[in-house]
Write an enzyme that holds these catalytic residues in place. Structure first.
Site, PDB file in Angstrom:
ATOM      1  N   LYS A 171      -8.650  -0.892  -8.818  1.00  0.00           N
ATOM      2  CA  LYS A 171      -9.497  -1.324  -7.590  1.00  0.00           C
ATOM      3  C   LYS A 171     -10.561  -0.325  -7.153  1.00  0.00           C
ATOM      4  O   LYS A 171     -10.421   0.945  -6.993  1.00  0.00           O
ATOM      5  CB  LYS A 171      -8.506  -1.679  -6.588  1.00  0.00           C
ATOM      6  CG  LYS A 171      -9.038  -2.133  -5.021  1.00  0.00           C
ATOM      7  CD  LYS A 171      -7.887  -2.421  -4.232  1.00  0.00           C
ATOM      8  CE  LYS A 171      -8.349  -3.025  -3.065  1.00  0.00           C
ATOM      9  NZ  LYS A 171      -8.961  -2.225  -2.100  1.00  0.00           N
TER      10      LYS A 171
ATOM     11  N   HIS B 243     -13.892  -1.511  -0.516  1.00  0.00           N
ATOM     12  CA  HIS B 243     -12.841  -1.081   0.412  1.00  0.00           C
ATOM     13  C   HIS B 243     -12.876  -1.743   1.570  1.00  0.00           C
ATOM     14  O   HIS B 243     -12.986  -1.190   2.722  1.00  0.00           O
ATOM     15  CB  HIS B 243     -12.737   0.531   0.471  1.00  0.00           C
ATOM     16  CG  HIS B 243     -11.415   0.982   0.834  1.00  0.00           C
ATOM     17  ND1 HIS B 243     -10.700   1.862  -0.209  1.00  0.00           N
ATOM     18  CD2 HIS B 243     -10.524   1.134   1.680  1.00  0.00           C
ATOM     19  CE1 HIS B 243      -9.598   1.979   0.331  1.00  0.00           C
ATOM     20  NE2 HIS B 243      -9.231   1.763   1.352  1.00  0.00           N
TER      21      HIS B 243
ATOM     22  N   SER C 156       0.831  -1.105  -0.060  1.00  0.00           N
ATOM     23  CA  SER C 156      -0.088   0.082  -0.118  1.00  0.00           C
ATOM     24  C   SER C 156       0.916   1.215  -0.068  1.00  0.00           C
ATOM     25  O   SER C 156       1.985   1.379   0.597  1.00  0.00           O
ATOM     26  CB  SER C 156      -0.800   0.039   1.294  1.00  0.00           C
ATOM     27  OG  SER C 156      -1.623   1.124   1.433  1.00  0.00           O
TER      28      SER C 156
ATOM     29  N   TYR D 221      -2.637   5.672  -4.537  1.00  0.00           N
ATOM     30  CA  TYR D 221      -3.816   6.440  -4.307  1.00  0.00           C
ATOM     31  C   TYR D 221      -3.354   7.758  -5.026  1.00  0.00           C
ATOM     32  O   TYR D 221      -2.283   8.067  -5.168  1.00  0.00           O
ATOM     33  CB  TYR D 221      -3.808   6.805  -3.000  1.00  0.00           C
ATOM     34  CG  TYR D 221      -4.375   5.819  -1.968  1.00  0.00           C
ATOM     35  CD1 TYR D 221      -5.583   5.316  -2.139  1.00  0.00           C
ATOM     36  CD2 TYR D 221      -3.769   5.510  -0.888  1.00  0.00           C
ATOM     37  CE1 TYR D 221      -6.315   4.389  -1.250  1.00  0.00           C
ATOM     38  CE2 TYR D 221      -4.134   4.502   0.186  1.00  0.00           C
ATOM     39  CZ  TYR D 221      -5.312   3.998  -0.341  1.00  0.00           C
ATOM     40  OH  TYR D 221      -6.235   3.037   0.479  1.00  0.00           O
TER      41      TYR D 221
ATOM     42  N   THR E 147      -6.044   2.426  -6.759  1.00  0.00           N
ATOM     43  CA  THR E 147      -7.289   2.369  -6.019  1.00  0.00           C
ATOM     44  C   THR E 147      -8.198   3.760  -6.020  1.00  0.00           C
ATOM     45  O   THR E 147      -7.775   4.857  -6.159  1.00  0.00           O
ATOM     46  CB  THR E 147      -6.860   2.521  -4.456  1.00  0.00           C
ATOM     47  OG1 THR E 147      -6.323   1.037  -3.955  1.00  0.00           O
ATOM     48  CG2 THR E 147      -8.347   2.706  -3.448  1.00  0.00           C
TER      49      THR E 147
END
Length: 386
Positions: free
Chosen positions: A255, A279, A110, A133, A159
């Site tokens: 995602k 999520h 992440s 992100y 994401t």
């Protein structure tokens, strides 16, 4: 302390993690937004799908191996990107990545990890995936993508469902911070977690490794909080994917897809795979479960793109259910986090072994021998979510 071989299911790991991980970090992983309705339905809806037991079928030779975005995997499972993984256990991302590599499934780091991209690259031998992100600071994003390329990451997982942050009541009540604030309540709770404290004392990785020292004006934890609060970009739209894809130049996975319309737009964007995900129930409470959204999305895209599913998977049986409804891959988040918090690297490896065993045996009971040949016919009620 039980040995890994004495753990028989993911729930065993969850019960151990409750005892061993500080409350604020356990709650961060094991909670949803608002009423947590979507968080609960993610798991509950899997159990609505019932299997058809077959007998007198030759099941002597069975195969769980397949591919995800062209990569060979030991089973159709990848470790999902999870924030603050290194707060479930010291150096958590490194430990999880090593376990995934040993077992033969992908690990996804992440953006909001404790260990950095470079940390994972230094402690593993095979390529891993990186989750991105979209931030307001585009220069930081470009450098983050470049760092992932330099680390030989083999796929970028973008994401799309965190333009604004869903409210998670437990995080607010716990005063979640990284590292923990020395409030009386937190100090009392930490005193009951000596194993966690000892492990954390032995590492220097206690903040967001991909951000601190890399983003403009973020040099320590105090400056990180304000930066993070203002960085998620509500203006994110499909046009942004063009420059991200061009900058990255490799396999791109999207995602956060839940609707057929967005799935078609993902196909048009040139992505290589999409992940049906809400999520983990941490964003839009009241949204449908991921597994219930799967059939409509699969129907909308056909064979134009790989469809994976994430959210609520706690067993190999859940992996088989998702595969039967058309998923070409799955992702596990909380399942491996429980195992990590409970037993570190050995726990994550054991978690993967358990899921693989459950998947293999259930597939056999359904009279199938190859995971790539599984379809809806193994389910009694495969049309329940159509």
């Amino acid at each position: 302390m039980p040995k890994p071989q004495q753990i028989t299911c993911v729930e065993d790991f969850r019960k151990l993690a409750v005892r061993r991980v500080p409350r604020m970090f356990y709650d961060y992983a094991d909670s949803g937004s608002w009423t947590e309705g979507t968080y609960r339905s993610n798991e509950e809806d899997f159990h609505k799908l019932k299997f058809r037991q077959r007998v007198a079928v030759d099941i002597a030779q069975r195969n769980l191996r397949t591919t995800m975005v062209g990569e060979h995997v030991a089973m159709p499972v990848a470790l999902a990107p999870t924030g603050l993984t290194g707060m479930q256990h010291a150096d958590g991302e490194i430990l999880a990545a090593r376990a995934a590599e040993k077992f033969g499934v992908p690990f996804t780091l992440s953006t909001m990890s404790i260990c950095s991209i470079e940390d994972i690259a230094a402690h593993t031998h095979k390529p891993f995936w990186f989750q991105l992100y979209v931030m307001r600071d585009r220069d930081f994003m470009e450098r983050l993508i470049d760092r992932a390329k330099a680390a030989n990451c083999s796929a970028l997982v973008l994401t799309l469902d965190l333009q604004v942050l869903g409210q998670r009541h437990k995080d607010i009540k716990n005063g979640l911070t990284t590292p923990p604030k020395p409030t009386l309540a937190n100090l009392i709770n930490l005193a009951t977690k000596p194993r966690w404290c000892l492990n954390m004392w032995g590492t220097h990785r206690r903040s967001f490794g991909n951000i601190v020292g890399h983003a403009k004006n973020v040099t320590d934890v105090s400056s990180l909080a304000s930066w993070t609060a203002e960085q998620f970009d509500p203006s994110l739209n499909w046009a942004d994917l063009e420059w991200i894809k061009k900058r990255w130049g490799g396999k791109l996975v999207l995602k956060g897809i839940m609707e057929p319309e967005d799935a078609r737009l993902a196909v048009e964007s040139g992505a290589d795979a999409i992940i049906i995900s809400n999520h983990g129930g941490r964003q839009l409470d009241g949204a449908p479960s991921s597994i219930s959204a799967l059939p409509r999305v699969v129907h909308a895209v056909g064979k134009d793109i790989e469809v994976w599913v994430d959210g609520g998977i706690r067993s190999g049986q859940d992996v088989l259910r998702a595969t039967a409804l058309g998923a070409k891959g799955t992702m596990i988040g909380r399942a491996f986090l429980y195992a990590l918090g409970a037993m570190g690297e050995a726990g994550v490896l054991r978690c993967l072994e358990i899921i693989a065993k459950e998947l293999d045996v259930t597939m056999a009971f359904c009279g199938r021998t190859d995971i790539q040949q599984v379809d809806r016919s193994i389910l009694l009620n495969g049309d329940i979510f159509d």
